[in-house]
Design an enzyme around this catalytic site. Structure first.
Site, short mmCIF file in Angstrom:
data_model
loop_
_atom_site.label_atom_id
_atom_site.label_comp_id
_atom_site.label_asym_id
_atom_site.label_seq_id
_atom_site.Cartn_x
_atom_site.Cartn_y
_atom_site.Cartn_z
N SER A 159 1.05 -25.96 50.53
CA SER A 159 0.82 -26.05 51.96
C SER A 159 1.83 -25.16 52.70
O SER A 159 1.92 -23.97 52.40
CB SER A 159 0.90 -27.52 52.40
N ARG A 186 -0.42 -37.39 63.86
CA ARG A 186 -0.45 -37.67 62.42
C ARG A 186 -1.81 -38.20 61.99
O ARG A 186 -2.32 -37.85 60.92
CB ARG A 186 0.64 -38.69 62.08
N ASP A 232 -10.39 -29.00 49.63
CA ASP A 232 -9.46 -28.75 50.73
C ASP A 232 -10.22 -28.16 51.92
O ASP A 232 -10.75 -27.05 51.83
CB ASP A 232 -8.38 -27.79 50.26
N HIS A 258 -6.81 -31.68 50.79
CA HIS A 258 -5.57 -30.90 50.76
C HIS A 258 -4.44 -31.64 50.06
O HIS A 258 -3.62 -31.03 49.36
CB HIS A 258 -5.19 -30.58 52.21
N ASP A 259 -4.37 -32.94 50.23
CA ASP A 259 -3.27 -33.73 49.66
C ASP A 259 -3.36 -33.91 48.14
O ASP A 259 -2.50 -34.59 47.56
CB ASP A 259 -3.21 -35.11 50.32
#
Length: 357
Positions: free
Chosen positions: A147, A216, A306, A335-336
């Site tokens: 990232s 967030r 992602d 993505h994580d």
């Protein structure tokens, strides 16, 4: 409620600090009169100092890579302290010990806050280089990160190709897309809309926590995937603080509350703007030609689910950089996945390190 002293308490006791009184000039010409860099080290340098691995962390990460990438550390793992000297530093602009918006401004004695200058990924890497130089390190076996960390990896290859032996960039692109910039700006606007924001000059004891939590929550929707959330939450309900909530709502509220307990709003703005400025070709020439000029061996890790940095972006990197290869992490976590599928990521890094022997 997060305050500056609480942030200081989050810096692990194993953290080391490097201080430089030499002014640092950012890419866009602002001056930081002094620098403090928080970093961690595992293992020891070998005789010829050729066993260094540099880990670059992501947006809300810290130098504590053995915490957020725990499964990568240990005997026989990719980051084996008995074999390598592993270094991870907190990036410039962050709030875990390195100079950033929560740091005292020498000119005023107060924290920088909104007065902290615009910085770039290149600035972060230049600060890391200053740290490593002070530690007497002239050669890096591998620079690795995901990232925001992956963006730093790429800049290492362009700024200091004589120092890095090889690179591994995960879930990153060579330049931030309009899609990613839009995501970042929407999150920043959530922070700006908080009544405590005050143009970034908020009281340390009264930060814009609602805005940061909302940012967030938005980010978490981009860090995962449709498939992951549908499988994990679907339309299930549960009791929450505000009555019956969809499970996904409860989860996102929880993630928002967790972040405001460990992060700072000005820092979030500073780092997301740095990510938006990411472009390896800025000031270097045409994008494709700049990528073709990368001479270092680099392994690019692409995550098939992602939605922030889609496979096409990593495939472009691998196609244009002459010594690049690409790996795919075929998982539904979005993505994580680089934080979730640690066992698979560990094997990929280990395999790449073995190729470098």
């Amino acid at each position: 409620m997060m305050c500056m002293k609480a942030l200081e308490a989050l810096v692990s006791p194993q953290t080391l600090f490097y201080t430089s009184n030499e002014p640092f000039i950012t890419e866009f010409g602002a001056t930081l009169p002094e620098l403090q860099v928080a970093y961690r080290m595992w293992g020891r340098l070998n005789a010829d100092k050729s066993n260094v691995i540099v880990i670059c962390h992501a947006l809300t990460g810290s130098a504590d890579a053995d915490d957020w990438w725990e499964g990568m550390f240990g005997t026989g793992k990719a980051f084996d302290p008995s074999e390598y000297c592993i270094i991870c530093s907190n990036v410039l602009g962050s709030c875990y010990g390195t100079t950033g918006p929560t740091s005292p401004n020498p000119a005023t004695g107060n924290r920088y806050g909104a007065d902290f200058p615009l910085i770039t990924i290149r600035d972060m890497v230049r600060v890391q280089h200053r740290l490593l130089t002070a530690l007497g390190i002239e050669r890096i076996k591998l620079v690795v990160g995901a990232s925001l960390g992956g963006m730093q990896v790429l800049e290492w290859g362009f700024l200091y190709p004589e120092m890095a032996q090889a690179l591994m960039a995960m879930g990153a692109s060579g330049r931030h897309s309009a899609w990613c910039i839009g995501q970042s700006e929407a999150q920043r606007q959530a922070i700006y809309a908080d009544r405590h924001w005050n143009g970034g000059s908020y009281a340390p004891e009264q930060p814009p926590n609602h805005g940061l939590a909302a940012a967030r929550m938005m980010a978490m929707c981009s860090y995962r995937s449709f498939e992951n959330y549908q499988e994990r939450f679907g339309r299930t309900m549960q009791q929450g603080r505000q009555g019956a909530l969809f499970s996904i709502e409860s989860y996102l509220h929880h993630q928002g509350r967790k972040l405001v307990e460990r992060f700072d709003a000005n820092t979030y703005v500073t780092l997301t703007k740095a990510m938006d400025m990411h472009d390896v070709a800025r000031g270097r020439g045409e994008y494709e030609e700049v990528l073709r000029s990368m001479t270092l061996p680099i392994e690019v890790l692409s995550i098939n689910s992602d939605i922030l940095y889609p496979m096409e972006e990593q495939e472009e990197l691998a196609e244009l950089m002459p010594n690049a290869s690409i790996l795919y992490l075929d998982e539904p976590y979005g993505h994580d996945a680089f934080l979730i599928e640690v066992e698979k990521v560990n094997q990929m890094v280990n395999d790449f390190l073995n190729k470098l022997e």
